[in-house]
Design a protein around this motif. Structure first.
Motif, PDB file in Angstrom:
ATOM      1  N   PRO A 158       0.833  -1.211   0.000  1.00  0.00           N
ATOM      2  CA  PRO A 158       0.000   0.000   0.000  1.00  0.00           C
ATOM      3  C   PRO A 158       0.868   1.261   0.000  1.00  0.00           C
ATOM      4  O   PRO A 158       1.930   1.284   0.615  1.00  0.00           O
ATOM      5  CB  PRO A 158      -0.795  -0.111   1.311  1.00  0.00           C
ATOM      6  N   SER A 159       0.430   2.297  -0.692  1.00  0.00           N
ATOM      7  CA  SER A 159       1.196   3.545  -0.759  1.00  0.00           C
ATOM      8  C   SER A 159       1.293   4.189   0.622  1.00  0.00           C
ATOM      9  O   SER A 159       0.389   4.054   1.441  1.00  0.00           O
ATOM     10  CB  SER A 159       0.538   4.513  -1.741  1.00  0.00           C
ATOM     11  N   PRO A 160       2.401   4.904   0.878  1.00  0.00           N
ATOM     12  CA  PRO A 160       2.654   5.485   2.201  1.00  0.00           C
ATOM     13  C   PRO A 160       1.949   6.819   2.405  1.00  0.00           C
ATOM     14  O   PRO A 160       2.098   7.725   1.591  1.00  0.00           O
ATOM     15  CB  PRO A 160       4.164   5.674   2.215  1.00  0.00           C
ATOM     16  N   THR A 161       1.211   6.943   3.476  1.00  0.00           N
ATOM     17  CA  THR A 161       0.527   8.201   3.756  1.00  0.00           C
ATOM     18  C   THR A 161       1.103   8.915   4.974  1.00  0.00           C
ATOM     19  O   THR A 161       0.595   9.945   5.379  1.00  0.00           O
ATOM     20  CB  THR A 161      -0.988   7.952   3.957  1.00  0.00           C
ATOM     21  N   CYS A 162       2.181   8.358   5.561  1.00  0.00           N
ATOM     22  CA  CYS A 162       2.897   9.068   6.631  1.00  0.00           C
ATOM     23  C   CYS A 162       4.365   8.637   6.596  1.00  0.00           C
ATOM     24  O   CYS A 162       4.710   7.646   5.942  1.00  0.00           O
ATOM     25  CB  CYS A 162       2.264   8.801   7.994  1.00  0.00           C
ATOM     26  N   ALA A 163       5.208   9.385   7.298  1.00  0.00           N
ATOM     27  CA  ALA A 163       6.649   9.125   7.248  1.00  0.00           C
ATOM     28  C   ALA A 163       6.982   7.726   7.775  1.00  0.00           C
ATOM     29  O   ALA A 163       7.888   7.064   7.263  1.00  0.00           O
ATOM     30  CB  ALA A 163       7.383  10.195   8.043  1.00  0.00           C
ATOM     31  N   GLU A 182       0.793  13.557   7.997  1.00  0.00           N
ATOM     32  CA  GLU A 182       0.042  12.645   7.128  1.00  0.00           C
ATOM     33  C   GLU A 182      -0.354  13.321   5.814  1.00  0.00           C
ATOM     34  O   GLU A 182      -0.664  14.506   5.798  1.00  0.00           O
ATOM     35  CB  GLU A 182      -1.256  12.198   7.832  1.00  0.00           C
ATOM     36  N   SER A 183      -0.365  12.531   4.745  1.00  0.00           N
ATOM     37  CA  SER A 183      -0.868  13.041   3.471  1.00  0.00           C
ATOM     38  C   SER A 183      -2.371  13.239   3.585  1.00  0.00           C
ATOM     39  O   SER A 183      -3.079  12.359   4.080  1.00  0.00           O
ATOM     40  CB  SER A 183      -0.584  12.048   2.343  1.00  0.00           C
ATOM     41  N   ASN A 184      -2.835  14.384   3.110  1.00  0.00           N
ATOM     42  CA  ASN A 184      -4.226  14.747   3.317  1.00  0.00           C
ATOM     43  C   ASN A 184      -5.190  13.872   2.504  1.00  0.00           C
ATOM     44  O   ASN A 184      -6.089  13.233   3.055  1.00  0.00           O
ATOM     45  CB  ASN A 184      -4.373  16.236   2.968  1.00  0.00           C
ATOM     46  N   LEU A 302     -12.809  10.640   3.948  1.00  0.00           N
ATOM     47  CA  LEU A 302     -12.152  10.014   5.104  1.00  0.00           C
ATOM     48  C   LEU A 302     -11.726   8.581   4.780  1.00  0.00           C
ATOM     49  O   LEU A 302     -10.650   8.131   5.193  1.00  0.00           O
ATOM     50  CB  LEU A 302     -13.095  10.051   6.324  1.00  0.00           C
ATOM     51  N   HIS A 303     -12.534   7.861   3.997  1.00  0.00           N
ATOM     52  CA  HIS A 303     -12.124   6.508   3.577  1.00  0.00           C
ATOM     53  C   HIS A 303     -10.805   6.602   2.809  1.00  0.00           C
ATOM     54  O   HIS A 303      -9.887   5.816   3.036  1.00  0.00           O
ATOM     55  CB  HIS A 303     -13.158   5.844   2.667  1.00  0.00           C
ATOM     56  N   ALA A 304     -10.740   7.571   1.875  1.00  0.00           N
ATOM     57  CA  ALA A 304      -9.516   7.748   1.080  1.00  0.00           C
ATOM     58  C   ALA A 304      -8.334   8.025   1.996  1.00  0.00           C
ATOM     59  O   ALA A 304      -7.254   7.447   1.844  1.00  0.00           O
ATOM     60  CB  ALA A 304      -9.696   8.893   0.088  1.00  0.00           C
ATOM     61  N   HIS A 305      -8.553   8.882   2.977  1.00  0.00           N
ATOM     62  CA  HIS A 305      -7.481   9.289   3.888  1.00  0.00           C
ATOM     63  C   HIS A 305      -6.975   8.108   4.732  1.00  0.00           C
ATOM     64  O   HIS A 305      -5.791   8.017   5.038  1.00  0.00           O
ATOM     65  CB  HIS A 305      -7.997  10.410   4.786  1.00  0.00           C
ATOM     66  N   ARG A 306      -7.860   7.194   5.094  1.00  0.00           N
ATOM     67  CA  ARG A 306      -7.490   6.151   6.054  1.00  0.00           C
ATOM     68  C   ARG A 306      -7.174   4.792   5.450  1.00  0.00           C
ATOM     69  O   ARG A 306      -6.590   3.941   6.113  1.00  0.00           O
ATOM     70  CB  ARG A 306      -8.649   5.944   7.044  1.00  0.00           C
ATOM     71  N   ILE A 307      -7.585   4.544   4.186  1.00  0.00           N
ATOM     72  CA  ILE A 307      -7.619   3.162   3.710  1.00  0.00           C
ATOM     73  C   ILE A 307      -6.237   2.508   3.616  1.00  0.00           C
ATOM     74  O   ILE A 307      -6.048   1.362   4.047  1.00  0.00           O
ATOM     75  CB  ILE A 307      -8.411   3.059   2.376  1.00  0.00           C
ATOM     76  N   PHE A 308      -5.236   3.216   3.088  1.00  0.00           N
ATOM     77  CA  PHE A 308      -3.919   2.584   2.932  1.00  0.00           C
ATOM     78  C   PHE A 308      -3.297   2.281   4.286  1.00  0.00           C
ATOM     79  O   PHE A 308      -2.681   1.228   4.483  1.00  0.00           O
ATOM     80  CB  PHE A 308      -2.983   3.472   2.103  1.00  0.00           C
ATOM     81  N   SER A 309      -3.463   3.208   5.215  1.00  0.00           N
ATOM     82  CA  SER A 309      -2.907   2.999   6.547  1.00  0.00           C
ATOM     83  C   SER A 309      -3.568   1.796   7.214  1.00  0.00           C
ATOM     84  O   SER A 309      -2.904   0.953   7.826  1.00  0.00           O
ATOM     85  CB  SER A 309      -3.136   4.276   7.359  1.00  0.00           C
ATOM     86  N   ALA A 310      -4.885   1.695   7.067  1.00  0.00           N
ATOM     87  CA  ALA A 310      -5.619   0.573   7.669  1.00  0.00           C
ATOM     88  C   ALA A 310      -5.174  -0.756   7.051  1.00  0.00           C
ATOM     89  O   ALA A 310      -5.002  -1.760   7.757  1.00  0.00           O
ATOM     90  CB  ALA A 310      -7.123   0.768   7.485  1.00  0.00           C
TER      91      ALA A 310
END
Ligand code: TXA
Ligand code: MG
Length: 353
Positions: A158-163, A182-184, A302-310
């Protein structure tokens, strides 16, 4: 290639302190000397190198373990520079999408000869993006060269949304990691090809299909957005043919009437060894153990913002056998982008309950 040293440089999201400016100058110098720098953008973190330097660009493929035939997109600090790297004359579509730049959109245009073949995997076209994130903008401005950058994950993850995600995947494999917040948006940019007539949506993202149609009129949707590539199909966006966004555990998408989906998910919970990604509305029924809330059902942003991290978090859970994701039938707006990423993460496993 294992580098002795990855410099992790913390940077504030506004990029405006004295330390920020020093760190950005260091990172930009690294790019000009042929090194690799991971940097935050509003979509996801990128893994950048000088796009005019074939050897530097080649090192991106090595760090990520990326197939050589999957082209990179280039990043610029201003849309005014696009014509330096692309043949834009006579392209009536580019001016129409300029209002979305800077922002989460990549335009595929005819490339100029200065862009090396290694960057575009020998294609005649190149993807160009102007990020709006203040750190990305300041960094690109200081680099003074176009920066080739895929998402800063190991190929397939999954693509990275935080460092933290970037450090987990690429520490020791890149020269610098600019660590901000975090990436917005949380999903990679919308890719639209402006070399076809009508333009073609190759990858949905923060600039939605509806927004593109509003600006461009008719927009074709690549079959790769919603359906699986068959052997022998040629990919319009070459990256579409690869395994993508997948955690270690098999992912299943669950769709249907809410009560039926909840009953199904509770059954799976009782069997054990599963994690569930669901809507906020589901949490009272499912509890919190091995359950990730991706936001209210209607809140696609919000789904977009959280999905990769989840999805990434499920890799930390021992003895997991399956991941179930409650999805909505709605494909409008940002839902299309979330659904597209989940389709790839699940290898098209949809359970209609
Ligand atoms: O938001 C984003 O776009 C992020 C950030 C870092 O800017 N970058 C990103 O890059 O997602 P990457 O490489 O992970 O995804 C770019 C996609 C790949 O699927 C690639 O195959 C496709 O764009 N692509 C690149 N050049 C292309 C071209 N000339 N024609 C069609 N597709 C292209
Ligand atoms: Mg990627």
């Amino acid at each position: 290639m294992i580098l002795e040293n990855t410099h992790i440089l913390e940077i504030s999201d506004t990029a405006d302190t004295k330390d920020d400016r020093e760190n950005l100058a260091f990172a930009a110098e690294m790019i000009r000397r042929g090194g690799t720098v991971c940097f935050p953008t509003e979509t996801v973190y990128g893994l950048g190198a000088n796009a005019l330097d074939p050897a530097a660009s080649a090192s991106i493929f090595e760090a990520k373990g990326r197939p050589q035939d999957n082209p990179l997109i280039i990043h610029l600090d201003s849309p005014d520079k696009i014509e330096q790297y692309c043949e834009t004359e006579g392209n009536a579509y580019l001016p129409k999408i300029r209002p979305f730049m800077p922002g989460p959109i990549t335009a595929v245009l005819k490339k100029r000869a200065c862009i090396p073949d290694v960057v575009t995997a020998n294609l005649e076209s190149v993807g160009v993006r102007i990020p709006s994130h203040p750190v990305a903008h300041a960094f690109l401005e200081l680099c003074g060269v176009p920066v080739a950058a895929p998402s800063a994950n190991l190929s397939g993850r999954p693509s990275p949304t935080c460092a933290r995600h970037v450090i987990d995947d690429l520490y020791g494999k890149v020269d610098v990691i600019l660590a901000a917040g975090e990436s917005n948006v949380g999903l990679e940019s919308t890719i639209v090809s402006l070399v076809t007539d009508p333009p073609t949506l190759l990858r949905p993202g923060g600039i939605t299909y509806e927004m593109l149609c509003g600006a461009l009129g008719e927009v074709a949707v690549s079959s790769a957005v919603l359906s699986e590539m068959k052997p022998g199909d040629t990919a319009v966006a070459p990256g579409m043919k690869y395994k993508h966004y997948a955690p270690r555990t098999p992912v299943f998408l669950v769709v249907g009437e809410d009560e039926k989906v909840l009953a199904f998910l509770k059954e799976k919970q009782a069997e054990g060894h599963c994690a569930i990604l669901c809507f906020s509305e589901d949490v009272p029924s499912l509890g919190k153990e091995l359950v990730a809330d991706i936001g209210a059902k209607e809140d696609a942003a919000l789904h977009a913002h959280r999905i990769f991290s989840a999805l990434r978090d499920t890799d930390e859970i021992p003895e997991l056998q399956s991941v179930y994701v409650h999805i909505t039938e709605d494909k409008s707006g940002l839902n299309l982008a979330v659904f597209n990423r989940l389709l790839k993460a699940s290898a098209y496993h949809i359970l209609n309950v």
